[in-house]
Design a protein around this motif. Structure first.
Motif, mmCIF file in Angstrom:
data_model
loop_
_atom_site.group_PDB
_atom_site.id
_atom_site.type_symbol
_atom_site.label_atom_id
_atom_site.label_comp_id
_atom_site.label_asym_id
_atom_site.label_seq_id
_atom_site.Cartn_x
_atom_site.Cartn_y
_atom_site.Cartn_z
ATOM 1 N N VAL A 68 0.832 -1.213 0.000
ATOM 2 C CA VAL A 68 0.000 0.000 0.000
ATOM 3 C C VAL A 68 0.863 1.259 0.000
ATOM 4 O O VAL A 68 0.376 2.344 0.311
ATOM 5 C CB VAL A 68 -0.947 0.017 1.224
ATOM 6 C CG1 VAL A 68 -1.914 -1.153 1.174
ATOM 7 C CG2 VAL A 68 -0.153 0.024 2.536
ATOM 8 N N ARG A 70 1.904 3.263 -2.140
ATOM 9 C CA ARG A 70 1.409 4.391 -2.935
ATOM 10 C C ARG A 70 -0.098 4.585 -2.796
ATOM 11 O O ARG A 70 -0.693 5.391 -3.516
ATOM 12 C CB ARG A 70 1.791 4.200 -4.405
ATOM 13 C CG ARG A 70 3.297 4.164 -4.619
ATOM 14 C CD ARG A 70 3.675 4.164 -6.077
ATOM 15 N NE ARG A 70 5.127 4.227 -6.226
ATOM 16 C CZ ARG A 70 5.842 5.347 -6.169
ATOM 17 N NH1 ARG A 70 5.231 6.494 -5.952
ATOM 18 N NH2 ARG A 70 7.156 5.319 -6.313
ATOM 19 N N ARG A 71 -0.703 3.867 -1.880
ATOM 20 C CA ARG A 71 -2.140 4.006 -1.667
ATOM 21 C C ARG A 71 -2.394 5.145 -0.695
ATOM 22 O O ARG A 71 -1.751 5.235 0.359
ATOM 23 C CB ARG A 71 -2.712 2.699 -1.127
ATOM 24 C CG ARG A 71 -4.220 2.721 -0.928
ATOM 25 C CD ARG A 71 -4.727 1.399 -0.424
ATOM 26 N NE ARG A 71 -4.559 0.327 -1.414
ATOM 27 C CZ ARG A 71 -4.963 -0.918 -1.225
ATOM 28 N NH1 ARG A 71 -5.552 -1.261 -0.079
ATOM 29 N NH2 ARG A 71 -4.769 -1.828 -2.166
ATOM 30 N N ARG A 75 -7.658 5.121 1.896
ATOM 31 C CA ARG A 75 -7.933 3.808 1.305
ATOM 32 C C ARG A 75 -7.102 2.696 1.953
ATOM 33 O O ARG A 75 -7.018 1.600 1.413
ATOM 34 C CB ARG A 75 -7.672 3.848 -0.203
ATOM 35 C CG ARG A 75 -8.640 4.748 -0.970
ATOM 36 C CD ARG A 75 -8.430 4.663 -2.471
ATOM 37 N NE ARG A 75 -8.482 3.283 -2.941
ATOM 38 C CZ ARG A 75 -7.544 2.721 -3.705
ATOM 39 N NH1 ARG A 75 -6.473 3.418 -4.080
ATOM 40 N NH2 ARG A 75 -7.665 1.469 -4.095
ATOM 41 N N ARG A 76 -6.529 2.962 3.111
ATOM 42 C CA ARG A 76 -5.707 1.937 3.774
ATOM 43 C C ARG A 76 -6.456 1.169 4.864
ATOM 44 O O ARG A 76 -5.941 0.180 5.386
ATOM 45 C CB ARG A 76 -4.450 2.575 4.368
ATOM 46 C CG ARG A 76 -3.498 3.091 3.308
ATOM 47 C CD ARG A 76 -2.109 3.322 3.835
ATOM 48 N NE ARG A 76 -1.229 3.832 2.790
ATOM 49 C CZ ARG A 76 0.074 3.958 2.903
ATOM 50 N NH1 ARG A 76 0.682 3.617 4.043
ATOM 51 N NH2 ARG A 76 0.801 4.430 1.901
#
Length: 322
Positions: A68, A70-71, A75-76
């Motif tokens: 994650v 680059r998330r 949205r984690r």
């Protein structure tokens, strides 16, 4: 136990300064990992990397087996509580707790039920309609915790949530958090500069120094076998001396004061059930002795010293020490 959080060889620069360098940590399902270190050690930056609020220059963040790095944060699936509760002052307690649920489009009845559950969980049942301005510091942190937990995050991240509270309130909320973590079974990363807090809450403790991991271990292992003299001193072990040419920790409880003329008493301090006596030997070196005795020598007295060999723990030298 399955790993929920894995941070791999992360590096972060801020303003041209290396804040984190080659940092790797792991946290398993339902485990509480405490990030412990002095101010400026990088622990809050590391938490922000896990949360998605800070992108690392190198390394990656894996949550539940998914990269994650680059998330974005939203949205984690993580809950985040800061030192300052950061509540919406124009909303009621219930509206604050239900904010994330409303943004996610949950039905109003479902939102009301979840808000009620979370407030009961943090000891504020029935406070849905209270105004934020009527809350004490401890209550505000409980509301912030309830808000973070309401969407049922897989991971809960706490950035010094007790730092702004006074002693008794801080201790009570710390104990409540420990019980709550056990009840929820959620994976927690808890940032603190307080050794007692890290040991009370963390099943595993990562000690940071200058943006690097100095040691990761259980509280018991850290106390029994600190990695080096810096870690020992940071954990509160002041008797770091040379013993037969080796750098060692002499545990304060292994130092016994007897009749004699080996050292002068310079300080006597009661710390709850313990009496801590600091002495200076004739060569100028200082030692602390800890005892549960009800009486102790006074400053200026001369005493003898006996040391239990079992209380001497070799440690690595601190290469940065003068």
């Amino acid at each position: 136990m399955a790993l929920v959080i894995r941070v791999e060889a992360v590096g972060v620069q801020l303003g041209g300064q290396q804040v984190l360098e080659d940092v790797s940590i792991e946290a398993a399902d339902a485990e509480t990992l405490a990030l412990l270190g002095p101010s400026g050690s990088g622990k809050s930056t590391l938490l922000r990397v896990v949360a998605g609020l800070q992108r690392p220059e190198v390394g990656r963040v894996v949550l539940d087996g998914v990269d994650v790095t680059r998330r974005p944060a939203h949205r984690r699936g993580v809950g985040l509580v800061f030192q300052d509760a950061v509540l919406f002052p124009h909303r009621t307690v219930g509206e604050n707790v239900g904010f994330g649920l409303r943004v996610a489009g949950r039905a109003r009845e479902d939102e009301r039920r979840r808000v009620s559950e979370m407030l009961e969980l943090v000891g504020l049942a029935g406070s849905e309609h209270r105004e934020i301005g009527t809350l004490s510091g401890g209550e505000a942190q409980r509301v912030a915790l309830a808000r973070a937990l309401a969407p049922a995050p897989r991971v809960l991240l706490l950035d010094e949530p007790l730092a702004a509270l006074d002693g008794p309130l801080r201790d009570r909320l710390r104990d409540d958090l420990r019980d709550l973590f056990g009840t929820l079974g959620v994976t927690v990363v808890h940032v603190t500069h307080d050794v007692g807090e890290a040991f009370a809450l963390g099943q595993c403790v990562a000690v940071l120094r200058g943006g690097r991991i100095a040691q990761i271990a259980t509280p018991e292992t850290l106390w029994r076998a600190p990695a080096d003299e810096w870690v020992a001193r940071f954990l509160g072990m002041r008797n770091v001396v040379d013993v037969n040419g080796d750098r060692s920790v002499v545990r304060a409880e292994a130092v016994r004061l007897v009749s004699g003329d080996d050292a002068a008493v310079v300080e006597v301090e009661r710390r709850g059930p313990l009496m801590v006596v600091t002495v200076v030997r004739d060569d100028g070196s200082r030692l602390e002795a800890a005892t549960t005795a009800l009486t102790a020598p006074r400053p200026g007295d001369r005493v003898g010293i006996e040391i239990d060999p079992a209380g001497i723990v070799p440690v690595a030298r601190d290469a940065s020490a003068p």
